[in-house]
Design a protein around this motif. Sequence first.
Motif, PDB file in Angstrom:
ATOM      1  N   ILE A  46       0.741  -1.205  -0.054  1.00 23.01           N
ATOM      2  CA  ILE A  46       0.100   0.085  -0.116  1.00 23.01           C
ATOM      3  C   ILE A  46       0.836   1.186  -0.122  1.00 23.01           C
ATOM      4  N   ALA A  47       1.929   1.312   0.653  1.00 21.56           N
ATOM      5  CA  ALA A  47       2.802   2.388   0.691  1.00 21.56           C
ATOM      6  C   ALA A  47       3.359   2.589  -0.429  1.00 21.56           C
ATOM      7  N   ASP A  48       3.690   1.630  -1.283  1.00 22.81           N
ATOM      8  CA  ASP A  48       4.430   1.759  -2.410  1.00 22.81           C
ATOM      9  C   ASP A  48       3.490   2.515  -3.408  1.00 22.81           C
ATOM     10  N   ASN A  49       2.262   2.186  -3.369  1.00 19.77           N
ATOM     11  CA  ASN A  49       1.104   2.829  -4.281  1.00 19.77           C
ATOM     12  C   ASN A  49       1.114   4.105  -4.305  1.00 19.77           C
ATOM     13  N   TYR A  50       1.370   4.689  -2.899  1.00 19.94           N
ATOM     14  CA  TYR A  50       1.403   6.183  -2.827  1.00 19.94           C
ATOM     15  C   TYR A  50       3.012   6.734  -2.811  1.00 19.94           C
ATOM     16  N   LYS A  51       4.003   5.807  -3.081  1.00 21.70           N
ATOM     17  CA  LYS A  51       5.263   6.293  -3.321  1.00 21.70           C
ATOM     18  C   LYS A  51       5.695   6.982  -2.267  1.00 21.70           C
ATOM     19  N   VAL A  52       5.357   6.451  -0.899  1.00 27.51           N
ATOM     20  CA  VAL A  52       5.618   6.961   0.529  1.00 27.51           C
ATOM     21  C   VAL A  52       6.345   5.821   1.305  1.00 27.51           C
ATOM     22  N   SER A  53       7.101   6.076   2.460  1.00 23.07           N
ATOM     23  CA  SER A  53       7.566   4.846   3.146  1.00 23.07           C
ATOM     24  C   SER A  53       6.537   4.244   4.061  1.00 23.07           C
ATOM     25  N   VAL A  54       6.849   3.182   4.539  1.00 26.36           N
ATOM     26  CA  VAL A  54       5.969   2.480   5.396  1.00 26.36           C
ATOM     27  C   VAL A  54       5.815   3.129   6.583  1.00 26.36           C
ATOM     28  N   ALA A  55       6.745   4.003   7.098  1.00 20.98           N
ATOM     29  CA  ALA A  55       6.589   4.771   8.491  1.00 20.98           C
ATOM     30  C   ALA A  55       5.656   5.896   7.987  1.00 20.98           C
ATOM     31  N   GLN A  56       5.858   6.502   6.992  1.00 19.75           N
ATOM     32  CA  GLN A  56       4.907   7.634   6.529  1.00 19.75           C
ATOM     33  C   GLN A  56       3.656   7.257   6.493  1.00 19.75           C
ATOM     34  N   LEU A  57       3.416   6.018   5.953  1.00 18.57           N
ATOM     35  CA  LEU A  57       1.770   5.431   5.612  1.00 18.57           C
ATOM     36  C   LEU A  57       1.377   5.435   7.006  1.00 18.57           C
ATOM     37  N   ALA A  58       2.270   4.468   7.943  1.00 17.44           N
ATOM     38  CA  ALA A  58       1.704   4.302   9.262  1.00 17.44           C
ATOM     39  C   ALA A  58       1.150   5.479  10.136  1.00 17.44           C
ATOM     40  N   ILE A  59       1.957   6.479   9.963  1.00 14.61           N
ATOM     41  CA  ILE A  59       1.654   7.744  10.692  1.00 14.61           C
ATOM     42  C   ILE A  59       0.657   8.427  10.259  1.00 14.61           C
TER      43      ILE A  59
END
Length: 274
Positions: free
Chosen positions: A214-227
């Motif tokens: 899911i994070a890759d879909n938004y081109k963000v890190s897992v940490a950014q997605l989790a926050i």
Amino acid sequence: MSFLTDTYELTNGVKIPKVGFGTWQIPGGQPTYDAVSLALKAGYRHIDTAKAYRNEKSVGEAILDSDVDRENVFVTSKLPAATKTYDGAIADFQSTMAALNLSYLDLYLIHAPWPWNERGANYDEANVEVWKAMQDIYASGNVRAIGVSNFNVHDLQNIIKTADVQPMVDQIRYFVGYTEPQITKFAQDNSMLVEAYSPLATGGILENPDIKRIADNYKVSVAQLAIKFVLQNGVLPLPKATHQAHIENNTQLDFEISAADMQTLNQLSETDMA
């Protein structure tokens, strides 16, 4: 990075920045001083500490030495979990203020409903007594808001039934796969802001393939997605980091998780995370 200065409003009208910087497990001294200094430079305006972290002095020094005016930094600390008397609570609060060397505190929390070495034990009567001390500390004007941490529904009900001032915050362990729905709903239904410590599961979710996809879909890190996940659930995340790159990375949240992806993330459980 406006979300770092965007605020939730507590029941007494006090505004609290929507993202805080956590300092749990950062040793006192230079490591804490440097981490808090970097966080303030990166735009954080909400710093979370506790007497039990043994780093309050370093947190206070970093805040006072920074270019950010004290009134623009929201500072939280916590009463030790083992302190379960009125007089003990007053004394520990005074020692926290001396360590921080600040003229006031923005938020003060009871760290847990039981001493850490007696996790799950019943301290209902003692917590009512300690809450009376918290109310008196609040009435003194030395703290702008009060609340609790690690309190479950029973613990919250125990305080609420006799409180003159309701807890304004419940800070709990909360992250993708572990969202404490019963506690969260009860707290929010009773106008308490829920704060999420360990929103990255102390790193435990960073390698989860579903979350990475899911994070890759938004081109963000897992940490950014989790926050961002925590924020989109109306909960206040308290990410911790010590390296400048991670501190700055955690502030890059200018994206929106779709309703479908939020549903997927909210349906994950800890058993899915293995």
